[in-house]
Write a protein that holds these residues in place. Structure first.
Motif, PDB file in Angstrom:
ATOM      1  N   THR A 104       9.968  17.008 -27.938  1.00 40.64           N
ATOM      2  CA  THR A 104       9.041  16.552 -26.901  1.00 40.64           C
ATOM      3  C   THR A 104       8.550  17.713 -26.042  1.00 40.64           C
ATOM      4  O   THR A 104       7.347  17.797 -25.717  1.00 40.64           O
ATOM      5  N   GLY A 127       6.173  19.826 -27.894  1.00 42.17           N
ATOM      6  CA  GLY A 127       4.893  19.126 -27.906  1.00 42.17           C
ATOM      7  C   GLY A 127       4.146  19.284 -26.588  1.00 42.17           C
ATOM      8  O   GLY A 127       2.923  19.443 -26.571  1.00 42.17           O
ATOM      9  N   SER A 128       4.864  19.279 -25.482  1.00 41.23           N
ATOM     10  CA  SER A 128       4.213  19.409 -24.178  1.00 41.23           C
ATOM     11  C   SER A 128       3.614  20.801 -23.999  1.00 41.23           C
ATOM     12  O   SER A 128       2.555  20.958 -23.374  1.00 41.23           O
ATOM     13  N   PRO A 147       4.492  14.854 -30.746  1.00 40.87           N
ATOM     14  CA  PRO A 147       5.766  15.582 -30.844  1.00 40.87           C
ATOM     15  C   PRO A 147       6.648  15.117 -31.993  1.00 40.87           C
ATOM     16  O   PRO A 147       7.877  15.262 -31.938  1.00 40.87           O
ATOM     17  N   VAL A 201       4.710  18.321 -34.245  1.00 41.07           N
ATOM     18  CA  VAL A 201       6.058  18.898 -34.226  1.00 41.07           C
ATOM     19  C   VAL A 201       6.910  18.191 -35.272  1.00 41.07           C
ATOM     20  O   VAL A 201       6.957  16.957 -35.286  1.00 41.07           O
TER      21      VAL A 201
END
Lengths: 136, 133
Positions: A8, A11-12, A24, A37
């Protein structure tokens, strides 16, 4: 170190790069340019004694660009894969202060063609190694 | 009785739990040659005991608990080292000894994690009493 939290957070970091649609986790369909991801190839537990550290080995971070045969694709992909610059994934990872782990090292990138929903896309598959606590 | 994996090893230096990737505890004895006329083979006698302890790990920059904070200031000091090769637990093996930190090294390879290592000379007797209940 929690795998989902790491994915996560990766992904951010990608999501903060303008123009990239990010998920993500692996997906069935995308709209390029997209960041996806993936799951690591392996996890090495007990890199340190006392559950001091684990390592996620070769976690793929994929940037899917556009039609692999298009004239503009090389210029497009270069924005994301360059070592520096406003859209550089490498630079974004190096600058980020990671919370879900101790370090994310983008060690290599390779190119491939991926077919998603019957469309051939140029994909840059960036392999990262993640190291973090074995306890949390 | 069972074979023990190294991941359970606990090392404490001057009261701080030091997590590492490998450690080595070596005990030695001086050897005195007491061979005399008539002996056909060397004859030895033991002398002073001694030893070394070394530990290495992945560098952690956490203030107060990382190797630079915990170990580097101890260079040249004699501190208590406690080694529990099979982890903590009643009856499990333990070595406790005073030891002089003689060397602290940090290594920075371009393609891997920063690592550290520390070398100690054992000072005085080793207490190998098993951990209490």
């Amino acid at each position: 170190m929690n795998l989902s939290a790491v994915m996560t957070e990766i992904g951010s970091v990608l999501d903060a790069l303008t123009g990239l649609r990010v998920t993500p986790h692996p997906v069935k369909t995308i709209v390029a340019p997209a960041g996806v991801v993936g799951y690591p190839e392996s996890i090495t537990f007990d890199v340190e004694t006392g559950r001091g550290a684990d390592r996620f080995e070769r976690l793929p971070v994929m940037v899917v660009v556009a039609d692999v045969t298009a004239r503009s694709t090389a210029a497009e992909v270069s924005k994301w894969i360059s070592g520096a610059g406003a859209l550089s994934v490498k630079a974004a990872f190096e600058a980020h202060d990671w919370a879900s782990c101790d370090d994310v090292w983008l060690r290599e990138a390779r190119f491939d063609t991926v077919t998603i929903a019957a469309v051939d896309y140029l994909a840059v598959i960036m392999m990262v190694d993640v190291v973090g606590s074995g306890e949390a | 009785m069972a074979k023990i994996h190294g991941r359970f090893t606990i090392i404490t230096v001057d009261g701080d739990n030091v997590k590492g990737t490998t450690s080595q505890f070596e005990r030695t004895s001086d050897a005195h040659d007491v061979t005399e006329y008539g002996d056909m083979d060397h004859v030895w006698s033991g002398g002073l005991g001694g030893g070394t302890f070394s530990i290495s790990g992945i560098y952690d920059d956490t203030a107060g608990t990382g190797p630079r904070a915990v170990l580097e200031p101890l260079i040249g000091s004699v501190v208590t080292v406690i080694r529990q090769p099979a982890g903590a637990g009643a009856g499990k093996a333990q070595d406790e000894v005073e030891a002089l930190l003689t060397k602290y090294v940090e290594t920075s390879p371009v393609a891997d994690m920063v690592t550290w290592s520390a070398d100690f000379n054992l000072s005085g007797a080793v207490d190998s009493t098993a951990q209490p209940a």
